[in-house]
Write a protein that holds these residues in place. Structure first.
Motif, PDB file in Angstrom:
ATOM      1  N   UNK A 174       0.764  -1.469   0.068  1.00  0.00           N
ATOM      2  CA  UNK A 174       0.088  -0.273  -0.060  1.00  0.00           C
ATOM      3  C   UNK A 174       1.245   1.112  -0.223  1.00  0.00           C
ATOM      4  N   UNK A 175       0.796   2.605  -1.290  1.00  0.00           N
ATOM      5  CA  UNK A 175       1.801   3.250  -1.163  1.00  0.00           C
ATOM      6  C   UNK A 175       0.906   4.760  -1.159  1.00  0.00           C
ATOM      7  N   UNK A 176      -0.095   4.397  -0.688  1.00  0.00           N
ATOM      8  CA  UNK A 176      -0.994   5.847  -0.772  1.00  0.00           C
ATOM      9  C   UNK A 176      -2.700   5.339  -0.529  1.00  0.00           C
ATOM     10  N   UNK A 177      -3.530   6.705  -0.378  1.00  0.00           N
ATOM     11  CA  UNK A 177      -5.117   6.016  -0.327  1.00  0.00           C
ATOM     12  C   UNK A 177      -5.119   7.867  -0.340  1.00  0.00           C
ATOM     13  N   UNK A 178      -7.106   7.142  -0.196  1.00  0.00           N
ATOM     14  CA  UNK A 178      -7.402   8.453  -0.984  1.00  0.00           C
ATOM     15  C   UNK A 178      -9.053   7.835  -0.747  1.00  0.00           C
ATOM     16  N   UNK A 179     -10.490   8.866  -0.565  1.00  0.00           N
ATOM     17  CA  UNK A 179     -11.913   8.384  -0.009  1.00  0.00           C
ATOM     18  C   UNK A 179     -11.987   9.042  -1.780  1.00  0.00           C
ATOM     19  N   UNK A 180     -13.518   8.100  -2.031  1.00  0.00           N
ATOM     20  CA  UNK A 180     -14.028   8.561  -3.588  1.00  0.00           C
ATOM     21  C   UNK A 180     -15.140   9.780  -2.427  1.00  0.00           C
ATOM     22  N   UNK A 181     -15.956   9.924  -3.337  1.00  0.00           N
ATOM     23  CA  UNK A 181     -16.704  10.668  -3.310  1.00  0.00           C
ATOM     24  C   UNK A 181     -18.064  10.350  -2.628  1.00  0.00           C
ATOM     25  N   UNK A 182     -17.933   9.051  -1.817  1.00  0.00           N
ATOM     26  CA  UNK A 182     -19.087   8.543  -0.909  1.00  0.00           C
ATOM     27  C   UNK A 182     -18.368   8.475   0.517  1.00  0.00           C
ATOM     28  N   UNK A 183     -17.013   8.259   0.412  1.00  0.00           N
ATOM     29  CA  UNK A 183     -16.409   8.023   1.614  1.00  0.00           C
ATOM     30  C   UNK A 183     -15.322   6.880   1.700  1.00  0.00           C
ATOM     31  N   UNK A 184     -15.459   6.225   1.034  1.00  0.00           N
ATOM     32  CA  UNK A 184     -14.935   5.203   0.680  1.00  0.00           C
ATOM     33  C   UNK A 184     -13.502   4.954   1.062  1.00  0.00           C
ATOM     34  N   UNK A 185     -12.955   4.151   1.904  1.00  0.00           N
ATOM     35  CA  UNK A 185     -11.300   4.271   1.016  1.00  0.00           C
ATOM     36  C   UNK A 185     -10.641   3.838   0.674  1.00  0.00           C
ATOM     37  N   UNK A 186     -10.226   3.765  -0.238  1.00  0.00           N
ATOM     38  CA  UNK A 186      -9.131   3.324  -1.335  1.00  0.00           C
ATOM     39  C   UNK A 186      -7.843   3.019  -1.090  1.00  0.00           C
ATOM     40  N   UNK A 187      -7.257   2.686  -1.429  1.00  0.00           N
ATOM     41  CA  UNK A 187      -5.895   1.951  -1.395  1.00  0.00           C
ATOM     42  C   UNK A 187      -5.107   2.196  -2.390  1.00  0.00           C
ATOM     43  N   UNK A 188      -3.877   2.968  -2.855  1.00  0.00           N
ATOM     44  CA  UNK A 188      -2.715   2.775  -4.164  1.00  0.00           C
ATOM     45  C   UNK A 188      -2.216   1.383  -3.687  1.00  0.00           C
ATOM     46  N   UNK A 189      -1.820   0.688  -4.633  1.00  0.00           N
ATOM     47  CA  UNK A 189      -1.474  -0.690  -4.090  1.00  0.00           C
ATOM     48  C   UNK A 189      -0.274  -0.738  -5.271  1.00  0.00           C
ATOM     49  N   UNK A 190       0.503  -1.597  -5.074  1.00  0.00           N
ATOM     50  CA  UNK A 190       1.427  -1.537  -6.102  1.00  0.00           C
ATOM     51  C   UNK A 190       1.479  -3.955  -5.713  1.00  0.00           C
ATOM     52  N   UNK A 191       1.361  -4.267  -6.686  1.00  0.00           N
ATOM     53  CA  UNK A 191       2.225  -5.404  -6.401  1.00  0.00           C
ATOM     54  C   UNK A 191       3.297  -6.501  -6.376  1.00  0.00           C
ATOM     55  N   UNK A 192       3.917  -6.785  -5.641  1.00  0.00           N
ATOM     56  CA  UNK A 192       5.012  -7.747  -5.002  1.00  0.00           C
ATOM     57  C   UNK A 192       5.755  -8.887  -5.790  1.00  0.00           C
ATOM     58  N   UNK A 193       4.089  -9.040  -6.691  1.00  0.00           N
ATOM     59  CA  UNK A 193       4.837 -10.577  -7.739  1.00  0.00           C
ATOM     60  C   UNK A 193       4.128 -10.340  -8.688  1.00  0.00           C
ATOM     61  N   UNK A 194       4.066 -11.450  -9.613  1.00  0.00           N
ATOM     62  CA  UNK A 194       2.907 -11.976 -10.428  1.00  0.00           C
ATOM     63  C   UNK A 194       1.614 -11.972 -10.178  1.00  0.00           C
TER      64      UNK A 194
END
Length: 121
Positions: A82-102
């Motif tokens: 997890x490299x960051x997070x944000x909330x959408x217009x409904x207040x739901x939290x979303x995580x910005x992710x990077x895959x560690x392997x395929x």
């Protein structure tokens, strides 16, 4: 001053303040508006947490929100940073992710996208 210039100025100020007050542990920045015109606040993390999905077929999206384009799927056992997070217009939290392997869904290692945080542990 146009909106783009204001966003750039806000980003530079947030990064300067964030890095100056907290070392380099957390900085905040605005990302460009989505289709609805709203700009979610993104929190970027210098130290990343490694997590995994709690469900099979968790959608990885282009941006934070259920209305964003689906890029692929990740499954139980796939690990992401997890490299960051944000909330959408409904207040739901979303995580910005990077895959560690395929991923089991075929996404390559290093791939980045957004997933809803409620299905990560």
């Amino acid at each position: 001053m146009n909106n783009r210039a204001l966003r750039s100025l806000a980003m530079a100020g947030a990064l300067t303040v964030g890095c100056g007050l907290v070392g380099s542990s957390v900085a905040s920045a605005m990302i460009p508006p989505g289709p609805g015109g709203s700009s979610p606040l993104v929190r970027a993390y210098a130290s990343t947490a490694t997590k995994a999905p709690t469900v099979n077929g968790l959608r990885v999206r282009k941006g934070p929100g259920a209305n964003r384009t689906i890029l692929g799927l990740i499954y139980k056992g796939d690990r992401v940073k997890v490299t960051g997070s944000a909330r959408d217009g409904k207040g739901q939290r979303w995580d910005h992710v990077k895959l560690t392997r395929r991923s089991a869904g075929g996404l390559p290692a290093g791939y980045v996208g957004w997933v809803t945080e409620m299905y990560l542990y």
